[in-house]
Design an enzyme around this catalytic site. Structure first.
Site, short mmCIF file in Angstrom:
data_model
loop_
_atom_site.label_atom_id
_atom_site.label_comp_id
_atom_site.label_asym_id
_atom_site.label_seq_id
_atom_site.Cartn_x
_atom_site.Cartn_y
_atom_site.Cartn_z
N HIS A 147 6.82 2.75 11.55
CA HIS A 147 6.22 3.52 12.65
C HIS A 147 6.39 2.67 13.91
O HIS A 147 6.29 1.44 13.85
CB HIS A 147 4.75 3.78 12.35
N GLY B 176 3.67 7.65 1.60
CA GLY B 176 4.36 6.79 0.66
C GLY B 176 4.47 7.34 -0.75
O GLY B 176 5.53 7.23 -1.38
N GLU C 94 0.10 14.40 14.39
CA GLU C 94 -1.08 14.08 13.59
C GLU C 94 -2.35 14.62 14.23
O GLU C 94 -3.22 15.19 13.56
CB GLU C 94 -1.20 12.56 13.44
N SER D 22 -3.74 -6.00 -4.11
CA SER D 22 -2.44 -5.45 -4.50
C SER D 22 -1.57 -6.44 -5.26
O SER D 22 -0.54 -6.05 -5.81
CB SER D 22 -1.68 -4.98 -3.25
N GLY E 2 0.82 -1.20 0.00
CA GLY E 2 0.00 0.00 0.00
C GLY E 2 0.85 1.25 0.00
O GLY E 2 1.86 1.34 -0.70
N SER E 3 0.51 2.22 0.83
CA SER E 3 1.15 3.53 0.82
C SER E 3 2.65 3.45 1.00
O SER E 3 3.43 3.75 0.09
CB SER E 3 0.53 4.40 1.91
N SER F 105 -5.52 -10.50 -1.77
CA SER F 105 -5.16 -9.08 -1.78
C SER F 105 -5.34 -8.46 -3.16
O SER F 105 -4.95 -9.03 -4.18
CB SER F 105 -3.72 -8.88 -1.33
N ASP G 126 -1.22 -0.21 11.19
CA ASP G 126 -0.72 -0.49 12.54
C ASP G 126 -1.44 -1.66 13.21
O ASP G 126 -0.79 -2.57 13.73
CB ASP G 126 -0.87 0.76 13.43
#
Length: 344
Positions: free
Chosen positions: A109, A135, A196, A54, A27-28, A52, A84
């Site tokens: 992260h 990303g 954030e 992706s 993803g990102s 998926s 996360d």
């Protein structure tokens, strides 16, 4: 500057050259790290679950696709690029049964490590490479010969080379072109969440919306409110990004500067600062993390409701109409981006 800034000459890609790098998710951050590392001459394979969305995208870029179980066995380095709160289940279900001593776990992260949602065994390296940008920007800057700054941290250094590996990874994604700073998992996690919530996303969007609503409720047109409270925000932020707050003030009128220094502190006053301190305390003591974990376990009902309400706000309708006047603006496929991110 008190912290050391690491650049290209401080990092050595040879620490990664003989290793198979497994990226979990496309993803990102996943697609950016995978493509940048691959184009830096490294061996990258992708881990995705069989359904998926992706998979097709990753294959078009020429990547080998494995299940996460297969990836955990084959890869020397495992990079967790899933959301996360998806990482703990992936880790426990697919990685732990196939994790052997000497592996290297990499995170973008520190959330799952800092809040102990993932507890690695002592015989692996655990590092953080956190680009300070989404990303698609990490990818775009790399392609254009630039880079996005990154933070690195070492949680476990079984090999004695964890920092070297983190710097090599940062170089592979282009970050040492502009600068890399060493931190800790705790500092990265807590400052990232605070930024954030209080400033970059939560604070900014609430400030924009409140200003828009104040003007519209006072009889001004939504179009004027949009221009003044949202459209021009980018112009001001670009000036701050390029030359700091003082540099921005150099570029605006004296009337604007006077309003800035006298009225701004009335809006962001002691009450707001106290609220910010409470936000930070909730991050530090784990209360925010626990609330978010419970929200996800419940199926994210409040999350979905609040996002739907935001998308239905008048500012979005007016904004779409105004942005349509600017054909040169690149329109992002937001649904596609979100689908790819959530399908890791």
């Amino acid at each position: 500057m008190t912290k050391t800034v690491f650049l290209d000459q401080d990092a050595d890609l040879s620490f990664l050259k003989d290793k198979t790098i497994g990226v979990i998710g496309f993803g990102s951050q996943g697609h950016a790290h995978a493509l940048n590392l691959k184009e830096s001459g490294l061996n990258v394979v992708i881990g995705l679950y069989p359904q998926s969305k992706s998979i097709e995208v990753a294959r078009k870029y020429g990547f080998e696709i494995l299940t996460n179980d297969e990836l955990a066995k084959k890869a020397d380095i495992l990079f967790f690029a899933a959301p996360d709160l998806a990482i703990p289940e992936i880790y426990l279900t697919h990685i732990v049964p196939n994790l052997s001593a000497g592996k290297i776990l990499v995170f973008a992260h520190g959330f799952v490590i800092h809040y102990k949602l993932v507890v690695p065994p002592p015989d692996v390296d655990v590092i953080l490479v956190a680009p300070k940008g989404p990303g698609h920007i990490v990818r775009r800057e790399y392609v254009q010969g630039r880079g996005v700054p990154s933070l690195i941290a070492v949680f476990q250094d079984k090999s004695g080379k964890a920092k070297d590996i983190a710097l090599a990874w940062a170089k592979g994604i282009g970050s040492t072109r502009v600068g890399v700073i060493e931190t800790t998992f705790r500092e990265e996690t807590e400052t990232d969440l605070f930024g954030e919530q209080a400033v970059l996303c939560g604070g900014l969007t609430s400030l924009i919306t409140a200003g828009f609503e104040t003007l519209v409720s006072s009889g001004y047109s939504p179009e004027m409110a949009y221009f003044e409270c949202l459209h021009e925000m980018k112009l001001i932020v670009d000036l701050i990004y390029e030359s700091g707050i003082s540099g921005m003030r150099f570029s605006i009128s004296e009337t604007a500067k006077w309003g800035d220094v006298t009225v701004g502190p009335k809006i962001i006053d002691g009450h707001v600062r106290e609220s910010m301190k409470k936000v930070l305390e909730d991050i530090q003591n784990g209360q925010f993390a626990q609330q978010w974990i419970e929200e996800v376990k419940a199926g994210k009902p409040n999350y979905k409701k609040l996002l739907e309400e935001g998308a239905a706000h008048q500012i979005e309708k007016v904004g779409a109409e105004i942005r349509a006047l600017f054909p040169w603006l690149k329109k992002r496929n937001l649904q596609g981006v979100q689908a790819a991110y959530e399908s890791c």
